[in-house]
Design an enzyme around this catalytic site. Structure first.
Site, PDB file in Angstrom:
ATOM      1  N   ASP A  68       0.994  -1.231  -0.017  1.00 29.33           N
ATOM      2  CA  ASP A  68      -0.288   0.032   0.136  1.00 29.33           C
ATOM      3  C   ASP A  68       0.722   1.258   0.149  1.00 29.33           C
ATOM      4  O   ASP A  68       2.007   1.113   0.478  1.00 29.33           O
ATOM      5  CB  ASP A  68      -0.931   0.011   1.112  1.00 29.33           C
ATOM      6  CG  ASP A  68      -1.871  -1.084   1.229  1.00 29.33           C
ATOM      7  OD1 ASP A  68      -2.578  -1.547   0.583  1.00 29.33           O
ATOM      8  OD2 ASP A  68      -1.662  -1.999   2.259  1.00 29.33           O
ATOM      9  N   ASP A  70       0.333   4.515   1.392  1.00 25.07           N
ATOM     10  CA  ASP A  70      -0.402   5.760   2.030  1.00 25.07           C
ATOM     11  C   ASP A  70       0.012   7.153   1.877  1.00 25.07           C
ATOM     12  O   ASP A  70       1.167   7.413   1.734  1.00 25.07           O
ATOM     13  CB  ASP A  70      -0.435   5.685   3.769  1.00 25.07           C
ATOM     14  CG  ASP A  70      -1.194   4.313   3.971  1.00 25.07           C
ATOM     15  OD1 ASP A  70      -2.045   3.805   3.072  1.00 25.07           O
ATOM     16  OD2 ASP A  70      -0.964   3.506   4.917  1.00 25.07           O
ATOM     17  N   ASP A 134       4.403   5.438  15.272  1.00 24.38           N
ATOM     18  CA  ASP A 134       4.562   4.454  16.314  1.00 24.38           C
ATOM     19  C   ASP A 134       6.136   4.340  16.498  1.00 24.38           C
ATOM     20  O   ASP A 134       6.791   4.941  17.606  1.00 24.38           O
ATOM     21  CB  ASP A 134       3.687   3.249  16.496  1.00 24.38           C
ATOM     22  CG  ASP A 134       3.887   2.673  14.835  1.00 24.38           C
ATOM     23  OD1 ASP A 134       4.671   3.232  14.063  1.00 24.38           O
ATOM     24  OD2 ASP A 134       3.079   1.709  14.486  1.00 24.38           O
TER      25      ASP A 134
END
Length: 363
Positions: A68, A70, A134
């Protein structure tokens, strides 16, 4: 290597981020999905800062093909929606935009603020957005137009050193979102970055925080393990950090009680990874079979059941009920779990048809 600067409260320059040029990061721009490139380019043409962010940048730096791409931007969801007719706004608390190109979906988010912590849902700046990420290897921004990687937190260096380091302080990172522990294990395995002692110790201490996490979120993470091709190593790490008992408690209990079952279960995961390597697009039920087949094998004397002419439908219903309990708290698509059970039984020499009343609840 370039440097981004900002000014402090006294107006003095301070280093804000390191900028890696294409000669330094060595990401071929040809590896960027052309539609993701278009989304970033169109946002820029319309006056909005925009970057490819997170896992895609991490994967490109370690030589993997991202699944993916993003994108993050300063444009708000409503503005993004107006710029892309092939899009829709999703989410309630923090809205995102999905931009569609055929079967491909690109998630476009707005920079978030840190006013409400790392899980806050207010719009902010790029400087704030990076502090919500994170781990440092996920906190990198790639500019495909200038072919630059913007690094606020030393993520490129950490990837090169092979270390997983959190951006959010250890006293908050897992309390704010326990699922980050599962992601830490997954990132460590898939990138080869080791988990430092302090971080591993914190994960073990915080493992019980996964208990109240919703089944839907745990199912999402479990399916990533099932589909990712690294299930053996991820589950092994999850067992070592006490996380797997909250993801698959029944399987853990059986592994702790029976070493034979543990060996069989782990070997099934090796076989699953081999399947994914051969058939990455195999249906989910075919992959789930490797998680349930050893449990099913131990339920009864299947050779005896195969030789008898007992009611196959009732036998299937009993097996279904026990397998459904075995995989809790995850809740995979019912038809895929049915397929996994049926194929496991067929491998044991038992061929059954799913009773019609199994489908009655779906109406």
């Amino acid at each position: 290597m370039l440097t981004r600067y900002s000014t402090d409260a006294r107006g003095r320059l301070r280093q804000k981020a390191v900028v890696y040029t294409k000669e330094e990061h060595r990401i071929p721009v040809e590896t960027i999905d052309k539609d993701a490139y278009f989304v970033v380019s169109h946002l820029r043409e319309c006056g909005y800062d925009a970057y490819i962010v997170g896992g895609a940048v991490r994967d490109l730096l370690v030589g993997r093909n991202p699944k993916d791409f993003d994108i993050v931007t300063e444009a708000t969801p409503s503005r993004i929606k107006r710029l892309f007719r092939n899009s829709r706004i999703i989410g309630r608390r923090f809205r995102l935009v999905h931009v569609f190109f055929g079967e491909k979906i690109f998630e476009v988010s707005t920079f978030r603020s840190t006013k409400s912590g790392s899980v806050g849902n207010e719009f902010g700046t790029m400087d704030e957005d990076v502090q919500r990420r994170d781990f440092t290897l996920n906190a990198l921004y790639y500019d495909p137009l200038r072919e630059q990687v913007i690094d606020y937190v030393g993520g490129v260096s950490d990837i090169r050193k092979g270390i997983l380091r959190p951006v959010i302080p250890l006293d908050r990172i897992f309390e704010e979102d326990p699922v980050r522990m599962l992601r830490a294990v997954k990132y460590s395995v898939t990138t080869g970055c080791r988990i430092p002692f302090a971080l591993r110790h914190k994960i073990r201490r915080c493992a019980p925080l996964l208990s109240p996490v919703s089944p839907s979120r745990l199912t999402e993470e479990m399916l990533k393990i099932v589909n990712g091709g690294h299930s053996y190593d991820i589950v092994r790490e999850a067992l070592d950090t006490d996380l797997y008992m909250h993801l698959q408690p029944a399987a853990c209990a059986m592994m702790y009680a029976d070493k034979h079952f543990e060996r069989a279960y782990m070997e099934s995961l090796r076989a699953l990874d081999e399947l994914v390597a051969r058939e990455s697009d195999a249906r989910l039920g075919k992959k789930l079979m490797f998680f349930v087949r050893d449990f099913i094998a131990g339920l009864t004397d299947w050779q005896k059941e195969a030789e008898s002419k007992a009611a196959a439908g009732e036998l299937y219903l009993k097996t279904w009920t026990q397998v459904r309990q075995f995989v809790l708290p995850i809740n995979p698509q019912r038809t895929e779990l049915e397929y996994a059970i049926r194929e496991s039984l067929r491998a044991l020499g038992v061929s059954v048809k799913i009773p019609k009343r199994m489908f009655a609840d779906k109406k």
